[in-house]
Write a protein that holds these residues in place. Structure first.
Motif, PDB file in Angstrom:
ATOM      1  N   TYR A  61       0.830  -1.196   0.000  1.00 59.49           N
ATOM      2  CA  TYR A  61       0.000   0.000   0.000  1.00 59.49           C
ATOM      3  C   TYR A  61       0.870   1.254   0.000  1.00 59.49           C
ATOM      4  N   GLN A  62       0.483   2.230  -0.804  1.00 53.70           N
ATOM      5  CA  GLN A  62       1.138   3.535  -0.767  1.00 53.70           C
ATOM      6  C   GLN A  62       0.219   4.472   0.008  1.00 53.70           C
ATOM      7  N   MET A  63       0.630   4.778   1.239  1.00 51.37           N
ATOM      8  CA  MET A  63      -0.223   5.546   2.135  1.00 51.37           C
ATOM      9  C   MET A  63       0.049   7.050   2.067  1.00 51.37           C
ATOM     10  N   VAL A  64       0.960   7.464   1.187  1.00 49.18           N
ATOM     11  CA  VAL A  64       1.239   8.887   1.016  1.00 49.18           C
ATOM     12  C   VAL A  64       0.677   9.314  -0.336  1.00 49.18           C
ATOM     13  N   PRO A  65      -0.495   9.935  -0.363  1.00 47.10           N
ATOM     14  CA  PRO A  65      -1.152  10.261  -1.634  1.00 47.10           C
ATOM     15  C   PRO A  65      -0.340  11.172  -2.537  1.00 47.10           C
ATOM     16  N   PHE A  66       0.471  12.041  -1.951  1.00 46.74           N
ATOM     17  CA  PHE A  66       1.261  12.963  -2.763  1.00 46.74           C
ATOM     18  C   PHE A  66       2.393  12.236  -3.484  1.00 46.74           C
ATOM     19  N   ALA A  67       2.906  11.173  -2.866  1.00 44.89           N
ATOM     20  CA  ALA A  67       3.917  10.347  -3.527  1.00 44.89           C
ATOM     21  C   ALA A  67       3.294   9.580  -4.688  1.00 44.89           C
ATOM     22  N   LEU A  68       2.093   9.054  -4.474  1.00 39.82           N
ATOM     23  CA  LEU A  68       1.393   8.334  -5.535  1.00 39.82           C
ATOM     24  C   LEU A  68       1.034   9.283  -6.675  1.00 39.82           C
ATOM     25  N   LYS A  69       0.697  10.504  -6.342  1.00 39.67           N
ATOM     26  CA  LYS A  69       0.395  11.526  -7.351  1.00 39.67           C
ATOM     27  C   LYS A  69       1.601  11.759  -8.260  1.00 39.67           C
ATOM     28  N   VAL A  70       2.779  11.925  -7.670  1.00 41.32           N
ATOM     29  CA  VAL A  70       3.994  12.167  -8.459  1.00 41.32           C
ATOM     30  C   VAL A  70       4.354  10.942  -9.291  1.00 41.32           C
ATOM     31  N   GLU A  71       4.270   9.760  -8.688  1.00 41.30           N
ATOM     32  CA  GLU A  71       4.618   8.551  -9.432  1.00 41.30           C
ATOM     33  C   GLU A  71       3.656   8.338 -10.602  1.00 41.30           C
ATOM     34  N   THR A  72       2.387   8.643 -10.398  1.00 41.88           N
ATOM     35  CA  THR A  72       1.407   8.536 -11.486  1.00 41.88           C
ATOM     36  C   THR A  72       1.763   9.488 -12.623  1.00 41.88           C
ATOM     37  N   TYR A  73       2.164  10.702 -12.267  1.00 41.12           N
ATOM     38  CA  TYR A  73       2.543  11.686 -13.285  1.00 41.12           C
ATOM     39  C   TYR A  73       3.766  11.206 -14.067  1.00 41.12           C
ATOM     40  N   LEU A  74       4.747  10.666 -13.359  1.00 41.69           N
ATOM     41  CA  LEU A  74       5.949  10.151 -14.014  1.00 41.69           C
ATOM     42  C   LEU A  74       5.604   9.029 -14.992  1.00 41.69           C
ATOM     43  N   ARG A  75       4.703   8.159 -14.595  1.00 46.69           N
ATOM     44  CA  ARG A  75       4.336   7.027 -15.447  1.00 46.69           C
ATOM     45  C   ARG A  75       3.546   7.485 -16.670  1.00 46.69           C
ATOM     46  N   ILE A  76       2.633   8.424 -16.472  1.00 45.31           N
ATOM     47  CA  ILE A  76       1.845   8.917 -17.606  1.00 45.31           C
ATOM     48  C   ILE A  76       2.743   9.607 -18.625  1.00 45.31           C
ATOM     49  N   MET A  77       3.688  10.414 -18.127  1.00 46.63           N
ATOM     50  CA  MET A  77       4.562  11.170 -19.023  1.00 46.63           C
ATOM     51  C   MET A  77       5.765  10.353 -19.498  1.00 46.63           C
ATOM     52  N   LYS A  78       5.852   9.092 -19.027  1.00 55.08           N
ATOM     53  CA  LYS A  78       6.937   8.182 -19.435  1.00 55.08           C
ATOM     54  C   LYS A  78       8.324   8.774 -19.147  1.00 55.08           C
ATOM     55  N   ILE A  79       8.455   9.348 -17.966  1.00 56.01           N
ATOM     56  CA  ILE A  79       9.736   9.907 -17.530  1.00 56.01           C
ATOM     57  C   ILE A  79      10.484   8.831 -16.742  1.00 56.01           C
ATOM     58  N   PHE A 110       5.710  21.327  -6.619  1.00 53.57           N
ATOM     59  CA  PHE A 110       6.948  21.870  -7.173  1.00 53.57           C
ATOM     60  C   PHE A 110       7.701  20.818  -7.985  1.00 53.57           C
ATOM     61  N   ILE A 111       7.550  19.559  -7.589  1.00 50.25           N
ATOM     62  CA  ILE A 111       8.175  18.475  -8.351  1.00 50.25           C
ATOM     63  C   ILE A 111       7.597  18.422  -9.762  1.00 50.25           C
ATOM     64  N   ILE A 112       6.271  18.495  -9.867  1.00 48.71           N
ATOM     65  CA  ILE A 112       5.630  18.425 -11.183  1.00 48.71           C
ATOM     66  C   ILE A 112       6.005  19.634 -12.035  1.00 48.71           C
ATOM     67  N   LYS A 113       6.091  20.808 -11.429  1.00 50.67           N
ATOM     68  CA  LYS A 113       6.539  21.994 -12.179  1.00 50.67           C
ATOM     69  C   LYS A 113       7.962  21.794 -12.692  1.00 50.67           C
ATOM     70  N   PHE A 114       8.803  21.202 -11.859  1.00 48.26           N
ATOM     71  CA  PHE A 114      10.184  20.922 -12.264  1.00 48.26           C
ATOM     72  C   PHE A 114      10.216  19.926 -13.416  1.00 48.26           C
ATOM     73  N   LEU A 115       9.405  18.882 -13.324  1.00 48.32           N
ATOM     74  CA  LEU A 115       9.355  17.873 -14.387  1.00 48.32           C
ATOM     75  C   LEU A 115       8.902  18.494 -15.702  1.00 48.32           C
ATOM     76  N   ASN A 116       7.893  19.352 -15.630  1.00 48.71           N
ATOM     77  CA  ASN A 116       7.389  20.005 -16.839  1.00 48.71           C
ATOM     78  C   ASN A 116       8.480  20.829 -17.522  1.00 48.71           C
ATOM     79  N   LYS A 117       9.213  21.578 -16.718  1.00 51.96           N
ATOM     80  CA  LYS A 117      10.253  22.450 -17.266  1.00 51.96           C
ATOM     81  C   LYS A 117      11.457  21.655 -17.757  1.00 51.96           C
ATOM     82  N   THR A 118      11.876  20.666 -16.982  1.00 54.45           N
ATOM     83  CA  THR A 118      13.088  19.911 -17.305  1.00 54.45           C
ATOM     84  C   THR A 118      12.901  18.985 -18.502  1.00 54.45           C
ATOM     85  N   PHE A 119      11.736  18.330 -18.573  1.00 55.92           N
ATOM     86  CA  PHE A 119      11.503  17.349 -19.632  1.00 55.92           C
ATOM     87  C   PHE A 119      10.586  17.878 -20.739  1.00 55.92           C
TER      88      PHE A 119
END
Length: 236
Positions: A61-79, A110-119
């Motif tokens: 179980y991933q009990m930290v929703p914000f971590a799951l949010k970031v990992e989901t974004y990474l997977r969708i964007m194939k980073i 801020f992680i997602i903003k960084f990912l958007n700019k970097t990738f």
């Protein structure tokens, strides 16, 4: 010497069981943490230009929703990314946080903003200003309001999360101390001042709002996911 030993034994025998259990749990917890940190890999075998996503390990179980949010974004964007579950908190003292080459970025937004700019990616690039405003509103509602209602139910009122993460029974005496700290945090936030029924009502209203807006759509704002969908998925 024998009299001193006898006195110590008598003292220990008079100590209430719950005190002994609490002390034992604390010692066991400290031991686990020390051993865990000793075993933690200092050098990660991670290729350059790969995101290292730091989040706690809770078994299946991933009990930290914000971590799951970031990992989901990474997977969708194939980073490309690697997970680090060494229980090391970020510079702001919370999860998630990422490392990218020599850079450290905490906080999911801020992680997602960084990912958007970097990738050079952006899951919201197809949204118009009105849709962006709606997505922002739903994300803020979920992360600043619904999240705390869910936390109170999982960790305070029902304590289901402790079972899901497989908390060792020897650490169970520490649960009341954790709950006390959680109540203080949520009281300062505001939601902890409400009763269980009132908190459930708040949570239901938020979730009903998401459900009604989603309707029969595949995603929150249409046929393609946006950043707010990652937040919804993380919370639920």
């Amino acid at each position: 010497m024998e009299s001193a030993t006898s006195a110590v034994c008598d003292f220990i025998n008079k100590v209430p069981f719950y005190v002994k259990a609490s002390v034992g749990a604390v010692v066991a917890g400290i031991t686990i943490i020390v051993v865990h940190r000793k075993l933690k890999t200092k050098k990660r075998d991670v290729p350059r230009d790969t995101i290292i996503l730091h989040q706690p390990w809770y078994g299946p179980y991933q009990m930290v929703p914000f971590a799951l949010k970031v990992e989901t974004y990474l997977r969708i964007m194939k980073i490309p990314y690697k997970l680090d579950v060494s229980d090391e908190k970020g510079p702001k003292g919370k999860y998630p946080w990422i490392e990218y080459n020599d850079q450290v970025i905490p906080d999911s937004s801020f992680i997602i903003k960084f990912l958007n700019k970097t990738f050079n990616v952006d899951l919201d690039k197809g949204l118009n200003p009105e849709q962006l405003a709606v997505a922002h509103g739903f994300r803020k509602m979920l992360e600043e309001n619904t999240y705390w209602a869910i936390i109170m139910n999982r960790w305070y009122f029902e304590s289901t999360a402790f079972k899901k993460v497989g908390l060792p029974w020897i650490l169970s005496p520490l649960i009341p101390y954790f709950k006390r700290g959680l109540l203080k945090t949520t009281y300062n936030h505001g939601i902890g001042r409400h009763s269980h029924d009132e908190i459930n009502e708040i949570m239901k209203e938020d979730l009903n709002a998401v459900s009604k807006f989603l309707g029969k759509k595949r995603f929150l704002l249409g046929d393609e996911p946006c950043q707010a969908d990652c937040a919804v998925f993380g919370q639920l």
